[in-house]
Each structure stands twice: as structure tokens, then as C-alpha cells.
Design a protein around this motif. Structure first.
Motif, mmCIF file in Angstrom:
data_model
loop_
_atom_site.group_PDB
_atom_site.id
_atom_site.type_symbol
_atom_site.label_atom_id
_atom_site.label_comp_id
_atom_site.label_asym_id
_atom_site.label_seq_id
_atom_site.Cartn_x
_atom_site.Cartn_y
_atom_site.Cartn_z
ATOM 1 N N SER A 138 0.827 -1.207 0.000
ATOM 2 C CA SER A 138 0.000 0.000 0.000
ATOM 3 C C SER A 138 0.863 1.260 0.000
ATOM 4 C CB SER A 138 -0.921 -0.002 1.228
ATOM 5 O OG SER A 138 -1.657 1.201 1.313
ATOM 6 N N ASN A 139 1.897 1.265 0.830
ATOM 7 C CA ASN A 139 2.781 2.438 0.904
ATOM 8 C C ASN A 139 3.586 2.630 -0.382
ATOM 9 O OD1 ASN A 139 2.922 3.965 3.618
ATOM 10 N ND2 ASN A 139 2.786 1.831 4.260
ATOM 11 N N LEU A 140 4.008 1.530 -0.990
ATOM 12 C CA LEU A 140 4.775 1.640 -2.241
ATOM 13 C C LEU A 140 3.898 2.133 -3.394
ATOM 14 C CD1 LEU A 140 7.178 -1.448 -2.211
ATOM 15 C CD2 LEU A 140 7.662 0.931 -1.632
ATOM 16 N N SER A 141 2.624 1.773 -3.360
ATOM 17 C CA SER A 141 1.696 2.296 -4.368
ATOM 18 C C SER A 141 1.587 3.813 -4.245
ATOM 19 C CB SER A 141 0.322 1.646 -4.193
ATOM 20 O OG SER A 141 -0.607 2.192 -5.095
ATOM 21 N N LYS A 142 1.552 4.296 -3.010
ATOM 22 C CA LYS A 142 1.496 5.743 -2.775
ATOM 23 C C LYS A 142 2.810 6.422 -3.162
ATOM 24 C CE LYS A 142 -1.844 5.239 0.987
ATOM 25 N NZ LYS A 142 -2.067 5.286 2.451
ATOM 26 N N VAL A 143 3.926 5.720 -2.923
ATOM 27 C CA VAL A 143 5.228 6.264 -3.335
ATOM 28 C C VAL A 143 5.258 6.454 -4.846
ATOM 29 C CG1 VAL A 143 7.696 5.774 -3.534
ATOM 30 C CG2 VAL A 143 6.513 5.302 -1.398
ATOM 31 N N SER A 144 4.789 5.435 -5.571
ATOM 32 C CA SER A 144 4.767 5.503 -7.032
ATOM 33 C C SER A 144 3.955 6.691 -7.520
ATOM 34 C CB SER A 144 4.183 4.203 -7.598
ATOM 35 O OG SER A 144 4.109 4.261 -9.003
ATOM 36 N N THR A 145 2.777 6.873 -6.929
ATOM 37 C CA THR A 145 1.908 7.995 -7.313
ATOM 38 C C THR A 145 2.574 9.335 -7.033
ATOM 39 O OG1 THR A 145 -0.106 6.708 -6.903
ATOM 40 C CG2 THR A 145 -0.321 9.103 -6.888
ATOM 41 N N GLU A 146 3.173 9.463 -5.862
ATOM 42 C CA GLU A 146 3.783 10.731 -5.466
ATOM 43 C C GLU A 146 5.018 11.055 -6.301
ATOM 44 O OE1 GLU A 146 2.620 13.043 -3.512
ATOM 45 O OE2 GLU A 146 0.847 11.831 -3.093
ATOM 46 N N LEU A 147 5.767 10.032 -6.703
ATOM 47 C CA LEU A 147 6.951 10.280 -7.538
ATOM 48 C C LEU A 147 6.555 10.755 -8.933
ATOM 49 C CD1 LEU A 147 9.380 7.355 -6.596
ATOM 50 C CD2 LEU A 147 9.550 9.767 -5.956
ATOM 51 N N VAL A 148 5.506 10.140 -9.475
ATOM 52 C CA VAL A 148 5.007 10.594 -10.787
ATOM 53 C C VAL A 148 4.521 12.033 -10.681
ATOM 54 C CG1 VAL A 148 3.245 10.248 -12.549
ATOM 55 C CG2 VAL A 148 4.399 8.278 -11.558
ATOM 56 N N LYS A 149 3.800 12.320 -9.603
ATOM 57 C CA LYS A 149 3.282 13.681 -9.397
ATOM 58 C C LYS A 149 4.442 14.675 -9.244
ATOM 59 C CE LYS A 149 -0.301 14.161 -6.739
ATOM 60 N NZ LYS A 149 -1.185 14.277 -5.540
ATOM 61 N N ALA A 150 5.474 14.293 -8.501
ATOM 62 C CA ALA A 150 6.631 15.177 -8.308
ATOM 63 C C ALA A 150 7.350 15.439 -9.626
ATOM 64 C CB ALA A 150 7.596 14.546 -7.302
ATOM 65 N N GLU A 151 7.484 14.389 -10.446
ATOM 66 C CA GLU A 151 8.161 14.538 -11.739
ATOM 67 C C GLU A 151 7.367 15.451 -12.667
ATOM 68 O OE1 GLU A 151 10.268 11.717 -15.136
ATOM 69 O OE2 GLU A 151 8.841 10.840 -13.722
ATOM 70 N N LEU A 152 6.044 15.256 -12.714
ATOM 71 C CA LEU A 152 5.201 16.087 -13.573
ATOM 72 C C LEU A 152 5.140 17.528 -13.065
ATOM 73 C CD1 LEU A 152 2.253 13.667 -14.405
ATOM 74 C CD2 LEU A 152 3.957 14.571 -15.982
ATOM 75 N N THR A 153 5.160 17.694 -11.750
ATOM 76 C CA THR A 153 5.173 19.048 -11.187
ATOM 77 C C THR A 153 6.458 19.763 -11.567
ATOM 78 O OG1 THR A 153 3.784 18.363 -9.318
ATOM 79 C CG2 THR A 153 5.050 20.393 -9.052
ATOM 80 N N LEU A 154 7.566 19.025 -11.591
ATOM 81 C CA LEU A 154 8.846 19.599 -12.008
ATOM 82 C C LEU A 154 8.773 20.034 -13.474
ATOM 83 C CD1 LEU A 154 11.799 20.152 -11.142
ATOM 84 C CD2 LEU A 154 12.363 17.861 -11.981
#
Length: 314
Positions: A138-154
Motif C-alpha cells: 500500500s505504501n509503495l503504491s502511494k510512493v509511485s503515485t507521489e513520484l510521478v506527481k513530483a516529476e510532472l510538477t517539475l
């Protein structure tokens, strides 16, 4: 007493009656094979008992706990690999300036849960171990989502920088046009270009807001496609603005050069006249001065005519 089993039925019926001293217990002997599972751990009911004229759940189900040790070992190994992969991705994005604080918090939770889950598995506490590994996933699924969001925000921030660069060039062009108008230069062509560029600027602004909305709504694939299209369009608009600025600047420089040339010619004539004035008679001097004044008036007349034509066009 043997049960009565109807063909095709999953139930066996035992009728017990006519006893004198009551019923103390019923011994049921089951034979069979524990089913295999694809999951790490599962609890399955294999026997249900119902009693006539009693609550439906008056007797508990017989439940077996099934463990797939190979799946446990495989999943633990896979989760370790994912954590290592996410750590590298997080570090890379952080170096680029992305905000990865939320992703990092979930990753820390995942690592702790994995350590606990592996320890519980080694103690044969399979139910608790499975729950911990579920927490890791569950936590790794959230990590994946947040990393994609961080990359797109960049990438979105870079798109914002590009948009500001476009705005700067459009403002620069607008300033140059205003300067040219103050000198009564014909800038209709450039004003048309400026109007078109401002229309593109509004479109880019609208697209940028949509991209931000897609990221917040976690429509990542759509946001990624839109960012690439935005960057291509912004690059085209910026290049066009640069071309128009260069063209207008060249035109202004050529006109300034022409004015400087005219000024130089008049200055040279006056200096030459001053040098020979003592050699001329008064009548000859007046004649030459008249010609010079006529040239000056002609130049002024041409400049004034160009200004009036521009005023009429405006």
C-alpha cells in the motif's frame, strides 16, 4: 450414525433423536486435501454446521489457515527491489529540484513495514506477516503515485518558466513598437504580429492551467502529453517573437543610419561653406545658402509627409 448425503449437494444431514440422557458432543472426522492458494496467506472455511430450530451461526465454522511460503519469499524479494528502485528515483528527482517529501515519508513507512513483516514471517506468524506486507504494498503504491506527481510538477514548473520567457519576448516587442510609433515609423505589420502573438499567449495560459488541473486530479498520462505539446507550441511562439523583434530592430537601425547620414551630409556642407565663405562674394554666398536651405526644407518635408501618411494609416 452416518450422515445422509444427497447426490450433487454440498451438505450432509445427520438426524439425531430418541436419546434418553441428552447429547454431549458430536465427533466429526474429515478427510481431504487442503486447497492450494496463489496468495501468501488465506483463511478458508471448510466446514459449516447448522442446527434445526437454532440460530444460523450457533456453531462456529471450521477454518483452516493456508500458507504459501514460496509466495512469501518471492514477494519479500520483489518488495525489496521496488524499494531500492524507488530510492534511486527519489534521489534523482530530488537532485533535479523536485519536491519529494511526501513520497519519501511513504517510502520510510514501507521500509519499516517490510522489516517487521520479514521478522514475523521468520517467526511463523504468517497472518501478522501478511498484514505487514500488505502495508508495504500500500505504501509503495502511494510512493509511485507521489513520484510521478513530483516529476510532472517539475516539468510543469519548467513549462511555467517557458511561458514567462514567451511573455517577456512579447512585452519586449510591444515596447519596441511603442518606441517606433513615437518616431512616426510605420509599424502596422508589427502590430498585427503582436496581436497574433498575444492570442497565442492567451492559449498557452489556458493550456497551462489545464495541465495543473490534470496533475492535481492525478490524470498523469494526460498531463504528460499536454506538457510536451505545450512546450513545443511555446517554443514556436517564442521563436516567432524573436524573429519579429530582430526584424523590427533591423528596420529601426537602418532608419537611424539614414538619419545620421543626412545629418553628416548637412554638417559637411556647412563646414565646407565656412571654409570658402571668405572667397565668395555676398551674392554667391547667398545663392549657396539658398540651395542649402532648400535641401533642408526638402528633407523636413519628406519626413513630415512620411509622418502624416503613418497618421492616416493609424
Amino acid at each position: 450414525i452416518y450422515p445422509n448425503i444427497k447426490p450433487g449437494s454440498e451438505c450432509a444431514t445427520v438426524e439425531i433423536k430418541y436419546w434418553e440422557d441428552g447429547l454431549q458432543s458430536i465427533l466429526v472426522t474429515l478427510t481431504g486435501k487442503i486447497p492450494s492458494i496463489d496468495k501468501r496467506f488465506e483463511e478458508k472455511a471448510i466446514l459449516w454446521v447448522t442446527v434445526s430450530d437454532a440460530d444460523i451461526d450457533c456453531l462456529p465454522k471450521v477454518v483452516v489457515k493456508i500458507v504459501n511460503k514460496n509466495k512469501f519469499v518471492s514477494d519479500i524479494s520483489d518488495l525489496k527491489s521496488k524499494i531500492s528502485e524507488f530510492e534511486q528515483k527519489l534521489s534523482s528527482l530530488e537532485d533535479e529540484g523536485a519536491d519529494v517529501d511526501v513520497a519519501e515519508e511513504y517510502l520510510i513507512n514501507a521500509k519499516k513495514a517490510l522489516t517487521d513483516g520479514e521478522s514475523l514471517y521468520s517467526q511463523n506468524k504468517f497472518s501478522e506477516a501478511d498484514a505487514k506486507l500488505n502495508g508495504v504494498e500500500s505504501n509503495l503504491s502511494k510512493v509511485s503515485t507521489e513520484l510521478v506527481k513530483a516529476e510532472l510538477t517539475l516539468e510543469y514548473n519548467r513549462a511555467e518558466d517557458k511561458f514567462r520567457a514567451v511573455q517577456t519576448k512579447i512585452l519586449e516587442l510591444e515596447y519596441l513598437i511603442q518606441q517606433a510609433k513615437e518616431k512616426n515609423e510605420n509599424v502596422i505589420k508589427y502590430e498585427v504580429e503582436l496581436s497574433e502573438l498575444k492570442d497565442f499567449e492567451e492559449d498557452l495560459d489556458s493550456e497551462l492551467k489545464k495541465i495543473r488541473s490534470y496533475i492535481e486530479e492525478e490524470k498523469f498520462e494526460l498531463a504528460k502529453k499536454k506538457i510536451q505539446k505545450f512546450m513545443d507550441k511555446a517554443e514556436t511562439v517564442e521563436n516567432r517573437a524573436k524573429e519579429v523583434i530582430a526584424e523590427l530592430s533591423t528596420t529601426q537601425q537602418e532608419e537611424e543610419k539614414e538619419e545620421n547620414t543626412n545629418t553628416f551630409i548637412l554638417s559637411a556642407i556647412l563646414q565646407s561653406l565656412a571654409g570658402i565663405a571668405s572667397l565668395l562674394t555676398s551674392r554667391e554666398l547667398m545663392y549657396i545658402l539658398g540651395i542649402i536651405l532648400l535641401v533642408i526644407l526638402l528633407i523636413l518635408l519628406l519626413r513630415g509627409r512620411r509622418g502624416r501618411e503613418w497618421d492616416e494609416l493609424r
